[in-house]
Write an enzyme that holds these catalytic residues in place. Sequence first.
Site, PDB file in Angstrom:
ATOM      1  N   ARG A  55       0.812  -1.217   0.000  1.00  0.00           N
ATOM      2  CA  ARG A  55       0.000   0.000   0.000  1.00  0.00           C
ATOM      3  C   ARG A  55       0.850   1.274   0.000  1.00  0.00           C
ATOM      4  O   ARG A  55       0.358   2.357  -0.250  1.00  0.00           O
ATOM      5  CB  ARG A  55      -0.949  -0.006   1.218  1.00  0.00           C
ATOM      6  CG  ARG A  55      -2.034  -1.049   1.124  1.00  0.00           C
ATOM      7  CD  ARG A  55      -2.731  -1.291   2.455  1.00  0.00           C
ATOM      8  NE  ARG A  55      -1.961  -2.166   3.346  1.00  0.00           N
ATOM      9  CZ  ARG A  55      -2.332  -2.489   4.581  1.00  0.00           C
ATOM     10  NH1 ARG A  55      -3.442  -1.994   5.101  1.00  0.00           N
ATOM     11  NH2 ARG A  55      -1.581  -3.294   5.324  1.00  0.00           N
ATOM     12  N   TYR A 419      29.113  33.724  -7.428  1.00  0.00           N
ATOM     13  CA  TYR A 419      29.418  32.300  -7.273  1.00  0.00           C
ATOM     14  C   TYR A 419      30.865  32.157  -6.829  1.00  0.00           C
ATOM     15  O   TYR A 419      31.786  32.614  -7.522  1.00  0.00           O
ATOM     16  CB  TYR A 419      29.211  31.533  -8.588  1.00  0.00           C
ATOM     17  CG  TYR A 419      29.764  30.134  -8.494  1.00  0.00           C
ATOM     18  CD1 TYR A 419      29.197  29.217  -7.605  1.00  0.00           C
ATOM     19  CD2 TYR A 419      30.889  29.739  -9.216  1.00  0.00           C
ATOM     20  CE1 TYR A 419      29.718  27.943  -7.449  1.00  0.00           C
ATOM     21  CE2 TYR A 419      31.419  28.459  -9.069  1.00  0.00           C
ATOM     22  CZ  TYR A 419      30.830  27.566  -8.183  1.00  0.00           C
ATOM     23  OH  TYR A 419      31.350  26.308  -8.025  1.00  0.00           O
TER      24      TYR A 419
HETATM   25  C1  UD1 Z   1      -1.683  -6.001  11.650  1.00  0.00           C
HETATM   26  C2  UD1 Z   1      -2.573  -6.896  12.528  1.00  0.00           C
HETATM   27  C3  UD1 Z   1      -3.808  -6.113  12.989  1.00  0.00           C
HETATM   28  C4  UD1 Z   1      -3.384  -4.837  13.693  1.00  0.00           C
HETATM   29  C5  UD1 Z   1      -2.419  -4.016  12.839  1.00  0.00           C
HETATM   30  C6  UD1 Z   1      -1.848  -2.909  13.696  1.00  0.00           C
HETATM   31  C7  UD1 Z   1      -2.357  -9.229  11.825  1.00  0.00           C
HETATM   32  C8  UD1 Z   1      -2.952 -10.324  11.026  1.00  0.00           C
HETATM   33  N1  UD1 Z   1      -2.984  -8.059  11.787  1.00  0.00           N
HETATM   34  O1  UD1 Z   1      -2.415  -5.688  10.474  1.00  0.00           O
HETATM   35  O2  UD1 Z   1      -4.570  -6.924  13.894  1.00  0.00           O
HETATM   36  O3  UD1 Z   1      -4.545  -4.079  14.016  1.00  0.00           O
HETATM   37  O4  UD1 Z   1      -1.326  -4.840  12.390  1.00  0.00           O
HETATM   38  O5  UD1 Z   1      -0.932  -2.122  13.018  1.00  0.00           O
HETATM   39  O6  UD1 Z   1      -1.375  -9.443  12.490  1.00  0.00           O
HETATM   40  N2  UD1 Z   1       4.929  -8.776   8.098  1.00  0.00           N
HETATM   41  C9  UD1 Z   1       5.935  -9.702   7.884  1.00  0.00           C
HETATM   42  N3  UD1 Z   1       5.658 -10.842   7.192  1.00  0.00           N
HETATM   43  C10 UD1 Z   1       4.421 -11.101   6.711  1.00  0.00           C
HETATM   44  C11 UD1 Z   1       3.389 -10.167   6.924  1.00  0.00           C
HETATM   45  C12 UD1 Z   1       3.667  -9.010   7.623  1.00  0.00           C
HETATM   46  O7  UD1 Z   1       7.070  -9.503   8.317  1.00  0.00           O
HETATM   47  O8  UD1 Z   1       4.250 -12.167   6.102  1.00  0.00           O
HETATM   48  C13 UD1 Z   1       5.232  -7.548   8.835  1.00  0.00           C
HETATM   49  C14 UD1 Z   1       5.055  -6.304   8.010  1.00  0.00           C
HETATM   50  O9  UD1 Z   1       6.276  -5.969   7.372  1.00  0.00           O
HETATM   51  C15 UD1 Z   1       4.646  -5.272   9.036  1.00  0.00           C
HETATM   52  C16 UD1 Z   1       3.959  -6.085  10.120  1.00  0.00           C
HETATM   53  O10 UD1 Z   1       4.335  -7.431   9.917  1.00  0.00           O
HETATM   54  O11 UD1 Z   1       5.772  -4.614   9.593  1.00  0.00           O
HETATM   55  C17 UD1 Z   1       2.449  -5.946  10.099  1.00  0.00           C
HETATM   56  O12 UD1 Z   1       1.963  -6.339   8.822  1.00  0.00           O
HETATM   57  P1  UD1 Z   1       0.823  -5.549   8.058  1.00  0.00           P
HETATM   58  O13 UD1 Z   1       0.599  -6.211   6.752  1.00  0.00           O
HETATM   59  O14 UD1 Z   1       1.114  -4.108   8.066  1.00  0.00           O
HETATM   60  O15 UD1 Z   1      -0.426  -5.867   9.018  1.00  0.00           O
HETATM   61  P2  UD1 Z   1      -1.754  -5.012   9.173  1.00  0.00           P
HETATM   62  O16 UD1 Z   1      -2.640  -5.292   8.030  1.00  0.00           O
HETATM   63  O17 UD1 Z   1      -1.425  -3.620   9.471  1.00  0.00           O
HETATM   64 CA    CA Z   2       0.427  -2.407   9.490  1.00  0.00          CA
END
Ligand code: UD1
Ligand code: CA
Length: 515
Positions: A55, A419
């Site tokens: 995003r 300059y």
């Molecule tokens: C996540 C939470 C949500 C919470 C929100 C708060 C889950 C399923 N959801 O959603 O409940 O309200 O954060 O900010 O946990 N990442 C990895 N590997 C992956 C997927 C993600 O390292 O396979 C890392 C991302 O880089 C990021 C973090 O985990 O730093 C959170 O992932 P993101 O996709 O942003 O989760 P949200 O949709 O924000």
């Molecule tokens: Ca997030």
Amino acid sequence: MTVRKAFFLGAQPESPLTGLPQSRYLQSSMTHSNLHSPVVKSLGVIVLAAGQGKRMKSSLPKVLHSIAGEPFLHLILLRLRETCPSSPVAIVVGHGREAVESSVRADPRFADMALTFVVQPEQLGTGHAVRCAMDSDWGKQFTGSSKAILVLPGDLPLIRREMLAELIQPLGRTSALRMLTTDLVEPTGYGRVIRRGTRGGVLKIVEEKDASARERLVREVATSIYCFAAGFLKSGLSKLRPTNAQNEYYLTDLVAMASRSKKGIEVLKWEQPEDLRGINDPWEWSEAGRILNRRIVREWARSGVYFRDPETVWIDSSVKFAEGVYVEPGVLFRGKTEVGSGAKIGPQCVLENATIGEGAALKAGSVIVDSVVGDQSQVGPYAHLRPGSEVGPQSKIGNFVELKKSRIGRKTSIAHLSYVGDAEVGSEVNIGCGFVTCNYDGQKKHKTIIEDRAFVGSDCQVVAPVTIGQGAYVASGSTVTENVEADALAIARSRQINKPGYARVIRGEMPSKEK
Ligand code: UD1
Ligand code: CA
């Protein structure tokens, strides 16, 4: 240099980031004496930084986007360093992992932390990311009942030291986890905390995409920050299934698991939701940047810096100010900039790794990069000090003057439209309007030396390499190609000839005698 370290306000360069005033910090439940307690030592930390951040619409890995001049991941590591400096930290990397790793490794502030990079080969969800860490060699050290694992997402850079300190307090003996929640007015996009009744215990977390219309009305959200009992975490992770709208392994499902097996779920509700802003798209990046900037500006204002319009001034976390500095609207302070006491910074100036002396004045629109302005000197309006420039005390660099890699002595004036590149200009030198160092021959840069008390008239060029000796004069309109010895007058322009009446010849009013 005249700007003395001891003069700078705020003991720690990072102090604005800690946010709360010192007194409040000292009252918090975490004090320095228990920083190295055995509890903390049996703590592991996992930072999730493998996601691409789709995003964000950017090729830069999400956790390397910066606010206040610091990548998110660095901000998080700084908070960990303040709270649990000796705990082993696993950083889960995937997307852009070389870039993420080298950014962290290149930062000397983290050299003394126990950091391990764990690769998540495919981004199958937050639960999968944590599992990668726990199944790795790093995770093997956390067997045994008293071990706890703090999990932090890499995209919540505004977290507070005080928050982490509370989270890593020992878990209750029967607790599976402690989770951090907060109430949001606008909870869209976050996982919702579903409780038994309105005030009852936590049952589960439902992600936005899986939530019913009713569940979406819940304003209490999961922050993705947890402290898990290591045993529960390991067994729970192996039971996760990707049966949800995103086909991902959700870390959040561990909450329902703990609830079903009647294990303790401790909830820490944070009263300042601002500190828990997640950054998922460019708008959230803007908002988080504004929040952090406001913290930094407020901290400096409380320590004696005057901001006429605090909302429009942007200050990196690494900048330092002495007291009594005045800052007009729209100024950017970046990198390792230091501003001496009583300096006045005019509107729309940009300072990047700039050192500004005591009582110096930067007038509107001046840009100072990797350069030094001496005490009581004046610069601008619209002056450009490019890297490697150093202006001595009580000098004047006026409007539309560009300096590059040049040293200017004390009480020297270069006041208009010039300059000056690759030059050494002495003290009490006067350079008139429209002066140019011709420093580049198409292949190499050459040096210009202008010694003390020299006087260069308006509209002169010097073709470098060249030296103008002490006290020498250069007549206006000269193009100097040869050295000028001390106290000499150089005139390097053709002599003037006046031809009486010739203008009329040009206009065709009179025949030319010479025709
Ligand atoms: C996540 C939470 C949500 C919470 C929100 C708060 C889950 C399923 N959801 O959603 O409940 O309200 O954060 O900010 O946990 N990442 C990895 N590997 C992956 C997927 C993600 O390292 O396979 C890392 C991302 O880089 C990021 C973090 O985990 O730093 C959170 O992932 P993101 O996709 O942003 O989760 P949200 O949709 O924000
Ligand atoms: Ca997030």
